[in-house]
Design an enzyme around this catalytic site. Structure first.
Site, short mmCIF file in Angstrom:
data_model
loop_
_atom_site.label_atom_id
_atom_site.label_comp_id
_atom_site.label_asym_id
_atom_site.label_seq_id
_atom_site.Cartn_x
_atom_site.Cartn_y
_atom_site.Cartn_z
N TYR A 203 -55.74 115.82 23.70
CA TYR A 203 -54.75 115.36 24.68
C TYR A 203 -53.36 115.97 24.56
O TYR A 203 -52.51 115.69 25.37
CB TYR A 203 -54.64 113.83 24.63
CG TYR A 203 -54.36 113.24 23.26
CD1 TYR A 203 -53.07 113.25 22.75
CD2 TYR A 203 -55.38 112.70 22.48
CE1 TYR A 203 -52.79 112.73 21.49
CE2 TYR A 203 -55.13 112.18 21.22
CZ TYR A 203 -53.83 112.19 20.74
OH TYR A 203 -53.56 111.67 19.50
N ARG B 228 -44.70 112.02 16.19
CA ARG B 228 -45.86 111.81 15.32
C ARG B 228 -46.50 113.17 15.10
O ARG B 228 -47.21 113.67 15.97
CB ARG B 228 -46.83 110.86 16.03
CG ARG B 228 -47.94 110.31 15.16
CD ARG B 228 -49.05 109.71 16.02
NE ARG B 228 -49.92 110.76 16.55
CZ ARG B 228 -50.61 110.67 17.68
NH1 ARG B 228 -50.55 109.58 18.43
NH2 ARG B 228 -51.37 111.68 18.08
N HIS C 205 -53.16 110.33 15.44
CA HIS C 205 -52.86 108.90 15.49
C HIS C 205 -53.32 108.23 14.20
O HIS C 205 -52.59 107.48 13.57
CB HIS C 205 -53.53 108.26 16.71
CG HIS C 205 -53.44 106.77 16.71
ND1 HIS C 205 -52.26 106.10 16.85
CD2 HIS C 205 -54.40 105.83 16.55
CE1 HIS C 205 -52.48 104.79 16.78
NE2 HIS C 205 -53.78 104.60 16.60
C1 LIG Z 1 -52.66 94.51 21.19
C2 LIG Z 1 -53.23 95.83 20.81
N1 LIG Z 1 -53.80 96.59 21.75
C3 LIG Z 1 -54.36 97.77 21.43
C4 LIG Z 1 -54.35 98.22 20.15
C5 LIG Z 1 -55.03 99.54 19.78
N2 LIG Z 1 -54.02 100.54 19.37
C6 LIG Z 1 -53.73 100.71 18.07
S1 LIG Z 1 -52.46 101.76 17.87
C7 LIG Z 1 -52.30 102.04 19.51
C8 LIG Z 1 -51.19 102.93 20.00
C9 LIG Z 1 -49.86 102.48 19.52
O1 LIG Z 1 -48.83 103.32 19.95
P1 LIG Z 1 -47.34 103.07 19.52
O2 LIG Z 1 -46.96 101.65 19.74
O3 LIG Z 1 -46.52 104.09 20.21
O4 LIG Z 1 -47.32 103.30 17.95
P2 LIG Z 1 -47.71 104.63 17.15
O5 LIG Z 1 -49.18 104.59 16.96
O6 LIG Z 1 -47.27 105.78 17.95
O7 LIG Z 1 -47.01 104.52 15.85
C10 LIG Z 1 -53.26 101.30 20.21
C11 LIG Z 1 -53.43 101.33 21.67
C12 LIG Z 1 -53.76 97.38 19.18
N3 LIG Z 1 -53.72 97.73 17.89
N4 LIG Z 1 -53.20 96.19 19.54
#
Ligand SMILES: Cc1ncc(C[n+]2csc(CCOP(=O)(O)OP(=O)(O)O)c2C)c(N)n1
Ligand SMILES: [Mg+2]
Lengths: 383, 334
Positions: free
Chosen positions: A290, A277, A281
């Site tokens: 971080y 990425r 975020h």
């Molecule tokens: C069930 C749930 N818990 C927490 C979140 C908050 N949240 C949104 S994105 C994220 C990180 C996601 O990481 P990843 O699965 O690696 O996907 P990326 O953002 O790297 O594409 C979090 C914790 C959420 N959207 N859904």
């Protein structure tokens, strides 16, 4: 701590081998271990490679323009996909029209390839829709923000295809598969493990496409797993493969293999696309809190678009006029976003009562009636 | 006395810091709570000061967070879990309602599960789906849980510390739209005691403003709305009393009833949908306990029986001053 991009010889960080067909320098790899995958891309000529390049360039332009629109206050939020274009475009280009996609929220490249209208893709971030398009139009489901949830829906949809006799017929017009996209972070959700169980025991025609972009907001992938994610399927009886997600050809090749297995009734596959990425975020995030600048710089050297451009040049498939055309298309896309996103109208407030149920429901109708009267009276009083 | 003016968010951070200082069994755990300090920065700086062992970046799984917190609590720890947004508590809903809420009961009091589940909740921040909901009624409907929501920085500071020392599980709803609103906080205020001696620090309502014509009952984000409405009403010659419930379960019915006996009218304001919402329970209780003091039916102002709508129309979904005043007019017209 650094999440190193890859070792010297077609291996990702931790020295784990991954499928790589084009190295960061844009040269085709020659290792014998990937020969079968190489064959899967042998038919891709200049036109196909240029199409993928164009997909990726448009995806990035969409990304940059959407980020700018957010900064200008036209969008509430935007999650950038920069760096993940090859994994997304390569895997989506392997799909047949009848296949169904269950994306997460960062799959701008997949939506680009499937033809979901770029303005429609931004309605959710403008706060005018919870969805934005008709899933039937391009066979792309509306992404949910509840991480991992969609992997179960994808599996269930695949079970439906199976029941409908659309698996293992040998007819390329009929055989259909499902792909679900999710992240390294989402892989920890219980729903994802349950999806793997259901897919495995039913031999469902579904591909679990996990983009390991090294981060789940501020948490590195090491907070989610002790073994490389592609091994996650093994214990469930699902074969797994790690692919260089910044290599569009490798992503394509790995996906064709997984899809063939699904079409033929061979069941699910777990693909880990090892990528990065490159951006924050979301537009609300500040990655300097971080992660190290050095890590970002190292991964920038593996930019997937630069890599494909280098390949095209190295193989004399590049043409300046054609490239100028792609750039012009990207500019047109950006102009359209600038004009049409701004002119998306706010929905009338009373529309919030629409579609809560498929049939009229007393409570909703009572509240809608109250709200309508209240709004009228307020407007009257203000006059 | 060290009284400082600070935002709600910082008061919470200070409360968490005090709780971690006071008891080395207290732990903070959740997604991004460590290095990042949480997406709202409520745990900012805590990992740096207390270490990765006390302030834990967990895998991305809410059921895992609350489920393991239950086990940690059984080993004598006091986990303070952060759920990143209201809409993401549901993967943990099973653990909260089937396990966390019931262990003390099932074990006939042998097992205590002093787990705190912090949930930023409520709307008005222009967010996407699942980031603006108010699901407190679902938890209040579950016996065995305490469900609270502070409305001021001082209460945030006091109530989070009280929640951590509570032997019962506490679902701690934080009005995220109020995170940056400021107020005075006395950082030397004693940790509220839950030993049954004094008033229950997690279950006692507060009169936020006195008045004589109508009682506005609110909690969390709508306390500010009710106070603004009271200002507007005062300008029209109506004197509104505002009760800040602080706790949704238990409900401080005596404080509400005492107020309504004096004013004769009651309007309940919350962001949660009114249909089967906390206001329904309050209206029933007020009607049961002071029917003959009531001049008008209890009015409710809240969200509608729709999913939380898109950001562009949320201003018409959420209770605002006008809708509160409209409800007061209805109550006064009787
Ligand atoms: C069930 C749930 N818990 C927490 C979140 C908050 N949240 C949104 S994105 C994220 C990180 C996601 O990481 P990843 O699965 O690696 O996907 P990326 O953002 O790297 O594409 C979090 C914790 C959420 N959207 N859904
Ligand atoms: Mg990720």
């Amino acid at each position: 701590m650094l999440n190193a991009p890859e070792g010297s010889d077609g291996a990702s960080a931790e020295g784990v081998p991954f499928v790589q067909l084009v190295g960061p320098d844009g040269r085709r790899t020659e290792g014998a271990q990937d020969a079968a995958y190489r064959d899967r891309t042998a038919h891709l000529g200049t036109e196909e490679l240029r199409t993928m390049y164009r997909d990726m360039v448009l995806t990035r332009r969409f990304d940059d323009e959407s980020t700018a629109l957010q900064r200008q206050g036209e969008l509430g939020l935007y999650p950038q996909g920069r760096g993940q274009e090859a994994a997304q475009v390569g895997s989506a280009r392997a799909l047949r029209p009848q296949d169904f996609v269950f994306p997460s929220y960062r799959e701008h490249g997949v939506l680009q390839v499937r033809g979901v209208d770029p303005v429609d893709r931004l309605r959710i971030y403008r706060g005018t829709e919870h969805g934005g398009w008709d899933p039937a139009d391009h066979r792309v489901h509306l992404n949910t923000l509840v991480l991992g949830s969609q992997t179960l829906h994808a599996t269930g949809y695949a079970l439906g295809l199976q029941r409908d006799g659309l698996v293992g017929t040998g007819d390329p017009e009929r055989d259909t598969a499902v792909v679900t996209y999710f992240g390294d972070g989402a892989s920890s959700q219980g729903d994802v493990s349950e999806a793997l169980v259901f897919a495995a025991v039913n031999n469902a025609p579904v591909v679990f496409f996990c983009q390991n972009n090294q981060w789940a907001i501020s948490e590195p992938t090491s907070r989610q797993t002790r073994v490389p994610l592609y091994k996650r399927g093994e214990g469930f009886g699902i074969p797994g493969v790690r692919v260089d997600g910044n290599d569009v050809l490798a992503s394509y090749a790995v996906m064709t293999e997984a899809l063939e297995r699904a079409y033929a009734g061979g069941g699910p596959t777990f693909v880990e696309a090892y990528t990065y990425r490159m951006g924050a975020h979301t537009t609300s995030d500040d990655p300097t809190r971080y992660r190290e600048r050095a890590e970002e710089e190292e991964w920038a050297l593996r930019d997937p678009i630069d890599r494909l451009a280098a390949l095209l040049r190295a193989e004399d498939r590049w043409d300046d006029d054609w490239a100028a055309g792609v750039a012009a298309d990207a500019e047109t896309l950006a102009e359209r976003l600038r004009a049409d996103v701004r002119s998306i109208e706010d929905p009338p407030s009373v529309s919030m009562f629409d579609h809560v149920y498929a049939t009229p429901q007393a409570q909703v109708e009572t509240e809608r009636a109250w709200f309508t009267t209240y709004q009228d009276e307020t407007a009257e009083a203000a006059r | 006395m060290s009284t400082q003016t600070m935002p709600f968010a910082k008061a919470l951070t200070a409360g968490l810091r005090a709780a971690l200082d006071a008891d080395d069994k207290a732990l903070v755990m959740g997604e991004d709570v460590g290095r990042l300090g949480g997406v709202f920065r409520i745990t900012d700086g805590l990992q740096k000061d207390f270490g990765e062992h006390r302030v834990v970046d967990t895998p991305l799984a809410e059921s895992g967070i609350v489920g393991t917190a239950i086990g940690l609590a059984m080993r004598g720890y006091r986990p303070i879990c952060e759920i990143q947004f209201d809409g993401f508590v549901f993967p943990a809903y099973d653990q909260i309602t089937t396990q966390l809420a019931k262990l003390h009961y099932r074990s006939r009091g042998r097992i205590q599960v002093p787990v705190v589940v912090r949930i930023p909740y409520g709307g008005g921040i222009g967010a996407i789906e699942h980031h603006s909901e108010s699901p407190e009624a679902l938890f209040a409907h579950t016996p065995g849980l305490r469900v609270v929501s502070p409305a001021t920085p001082q209460d945030a500071y006091d109530m989070i510390r009280a929640a951590v020392v509570s032997p019962d599980p506490v679902i701690f709803f934080e009005p995220k739209g109020r995170y940056w609103s400021k107020g005075e906080v006395d950082l030397d205020s004693p940790v509220p005691s839950l030993d049954g001696g004094g008033p229950d620090p997690l279950g006692t309502a507060r009169i936020a403003r006195t008045g004589t014509d109508v009682t506005l009952v609110a909690y969390g984000p709508t306390v500010a709305t009710a106070l603004s409405a009271a200002d507007a009403l005062a300008a029209e010659g109506t004197s509104a009393e505002v009760v800040d419930l602080r706790s949704i379960s238990p409900l401080d019915v005596p404080t509400v009833v005492d107020s309504v006996r004096r004013t004769g009218r009651c309007v309940v304001v919350h962001e949660a949908p009114t249909y089967f919402g906390p206001g329904a329970e309050l209206a029933a209780r007020v009607t049961e306990e002071c029917f003959y003091s009531l001049e008008a039916p209890v009015q409710r102002v809240g969200g509608f029986h729709t999913p939380y709508p898109v950001a562009k129309v949320e201003h018409d979904y959420l209770p605002d001053v006008d809708r509160v005043c409209d409800a007061v007019d209805r109550a006064l017209s009787h």
